[in-house]
Design a protein around this motif. Structure first.
Motif, PDB file in Angstrom:
ATOM      1  N   ALA A 341      13.843  52.449 -19.943  1.00 34.01           N
ATOM      2  CA  ALA A 341      15.029  53.293 -19.702  1.00 34.01           C
ATOM      3  C   ALA A 341      14.907  54.607 -20.451  1.00 34.01           C
ATOM      4  CB  ALA A 341      16.295  52.548 -20.131  1.00 34.01           C
ATOM      5  N   ARG A 342      14.518  54.532 -21.715  1.00 30.57           N
ATOM      6  CA  ARG A 342      14.405  55.744 -22.544  1.00 30.57           C
ATOM      7  C   ARG A 342      13.321  56.679 -22.006  1.00 30.57           C
ATOM      8  NH1 ARG A 342      15.704  57.989 -27.608  1.00 30.57           N
ATOM      9  NH2 ARG A 342      13.916  58.668 -28.855  1.00 30.57           N
ATOM     10  N   ALA A 343      12.242  56.121 -21.490  1.00 29.58           N
ATOM     11  CA  ALA A 343      11.175  56.954 -20.928  1.00 29.58           C
ATOM     12  C   ALA A 343      11.582  57.541 -19.574  1.00 29.58           C
ATOM     13  CB  ALA A 343       9.906  56.126 -20.786  1.00 29.58           C
ATOM     14  N   ASN A 344      12.150  56.718 -18.718  1.00 34.76           N
ATOM     15  CA  ASN A 344      12.444  57.150 -17.352  1.00 34.76           C
ATOM     16  C   ASN A 344      13.534  58.209 -17.286  1.00 34.76           C
ATOM     17  OD1 ASN A 344      10.544  55.349 -16.452  1.00 34.76           O
ATOM     18  ND2 ASN A 344      12.002  53.834 -15.683  1.00 34.76           N
ATOM     19  N   ILE A 345      14.524  58.122 -18.154  1.00 33.56           N
ATOM     20  CA  ILE A 345      15.679  59.023 -18.047  1.00 33.56           C
ATOM     21  C   ILE A 345      15.310  60.463 -18.409  1.00 33.56           C
ATOM     22  CG2 ILE A 345      16.616  58.844 -20.396  1.00 33.56           C
ATOM     23  CD1 ILE A 345      18.585  58.692 -17.059  1.00 33.56           C
ATOM     24  N   GLN A 346      14.165  60.661 -19.025  1.00 29.27           N
ATOM     25  CA  GLN A 346      13.757  62.015 -19.406  1.00 29.27           C
ATOM     26  C   GLN A 346      13.418  62.893 -18.199  1.00 29.27           C
ATOM     27  OE1 GLN A 346      11.295  62.367 -23.030  1.00 29.27           O
ATOM     28  NE2 GLN A 346      11.597  60.162 -23.308  1.00 29.27           N
ATOM     29  N   ARG A 347      13.370  62.306 -17.011  1.00 36.71           N
ATOM     30  CA  ARG A 347      13.150  63.126 -15.805  1.00 36.71           C
ATOM     31  C   ARG A 347      14.339  64.039 -15.526  1.00 36.71           C
ATOM     32  NH1 ARG A 347      14.570  57.998 -14.185  1.00 36.71           N
ATOM     33  NH2 ARG A 347      15.988  57.714 -12.400  1.00 36.71           N
TER      34      ARG A 347
END
Length: 366
Positions: A341-347
């Motif tokens: 979640a923390r990685a993906n939301i940076q888009r």
């Protein structure tokens, strides 16, 4: 300014500081545009009934009416024309290339009475097409946003639905990530966090029904509800009637969102309707896997079901309970989904979203 011209940017909303996601979004964007050299003006039509604390602002704000506008009739029309003239004066003082962003369709009724010649006018709907239709704002969007330079929704799916209704000026723009904490949640506390207004739209009544199914199977876990609103008393009575007072904590509103989220291990959202919910984005940025009702295109764009969170059919409290139970029972799964979640939301980082806004301003100015 990265090659983009400096502009006057007006945000016109129902209120400057009403409680809710639209206000949070407006002031986040106002700060971002100010930081890039734009001259920002935030205008509210009327005072908020329930205010949120904004702190010191690096741009000007103005509220047109000193109280609620008169009821529909001759007095209201005269009052609207008078306040629209104040908007016209603000707009005429703007530099060439100015943009008016109307964040809520009610506020558009005043903007369309003002003189917006030579300005770019962008209307926004911060809720899904389906929720707009259910909430009765559907015909107002069709009427008041038909002739703006661009109608922006929050997802491509919603924009396509409005185009299907004849609004060929519709497009979409996602919300930017509200923050990216340096330190994520350790996901060690037996706490599920909910965050949102205590209002029918947010479905806290359905969340309590859900928790009544979850809590008996997970002793030692707590549901921590952040938020305030008009339904607080009713919801607390429901909580007591369901026998949940020992496992539910009512936290009230908080200005320390990241800290509140870091105190949990799972985030839950039980809304009946949403646009592109900031609370989900904030939770994911903090490293929390999310469980949510699939109530809008924005929710399923943010949460990748089975990868960084779990979705349930809208209104199916049994399914929402099972999804919560899955994460509460499995620390390894929580950690894996929370990290994703923390990685993906940076888009949805602010630089990318602001660049898209700048490109839209330039395109509409042609």
């Amino acid at each position: 300014m990265s090659g983009y011209p400096e502009r006057d940017v007006f945000f016109v909303s129902n209120s400057v500081n009403e409680l809710g996601g639209v206000t949070s979004w407006s002031h986040q964007m106002a700060r971002l545009f100010t930081g890039r050299g734009h001259r920002v003006h935030v205008v509210g039509i009327a005072p908020a009934e329930v205010e949120q604390e904004l702190g010191e602002l690096p741009y000007r704000t103005k509220t047109l009416h000193s109280g609620r506008p008169p009821r529909p009739g001759r007095a209201r029309r005269a009052s609207m024309r008078e306040q629209a003239a104040r908007l016209t004066a603000l707009f005429r003082a703007a530099r060439p290339g100015a943009v008016v962003i109307v964040t809520q369709v009610w506020a558009m009724e005043w903007v369309e009475l003002a003189d917006t010649r030579s300005l770019t006018v962008i209307g926004m709907s911060h809720e899904s097409y389906a929720y707009s239709k259910a909430a009765g704002r559907f015909r107002r969007v069709l009427k008041h946003y038909r002739d703006v330079d661009r109608l922006l929704t929050l997802t491509r799916e919603d924009a396509d639905l409005w185009i299907g209704e004849g609004l060929n000026n519709a497009s979409y723009m996602p919300n930017p990530l509200p923050f990216m904490p340096d330190v994520p949640s350790p996901r060690t506390a037996n706490v599920v966090v909910s965050m949102g207004r205590l209002h029918d739209q947010k479905g806290i009544d359905m969340l309590l029904d859900t928790w009544s199914e979850v809590a008996p199977h997970h002793p030692g876990w707590t549901l921590r509800i952040y938020g305030s609103g008009e339904d607080e008393e009713l919801l607390k009575k429901q909580c007591t009637a369901l026998g949940l007072d020992n496992s539910v904590e009512w936290m009230g509103s908080t200005g320390a969102v990241a800290s509140a989220l870091r105190g949990g291990s799972v985030f839950v959202q039980s809304s009946r309707g949403e646009g592109f919910p900031l609370a989900l984005m904030e939770a994911m940025a903090t490293g929390l896997p999310c469980v949510a009702f699939d109530c809008a295109p924005g929710v399923r764009e943010i949460v990748r079901d089975g990868e960084d969170g779990l979705l349930a059919a809208l209104g199916n409290t049994g399914e929402l309970a099972r999804r919560l139970g899955t994460l509460m029972s499995d620390k390894e799964l929580r950690d894996r989904m929370g990290a994703a979640a923390r990685a993906n939301i940076q888009r949805y980082g602010t630089d990318e979203v602001v660049r898209r806004w700048e490109e839209l301003f330039a395109f509409l100015e042609r």
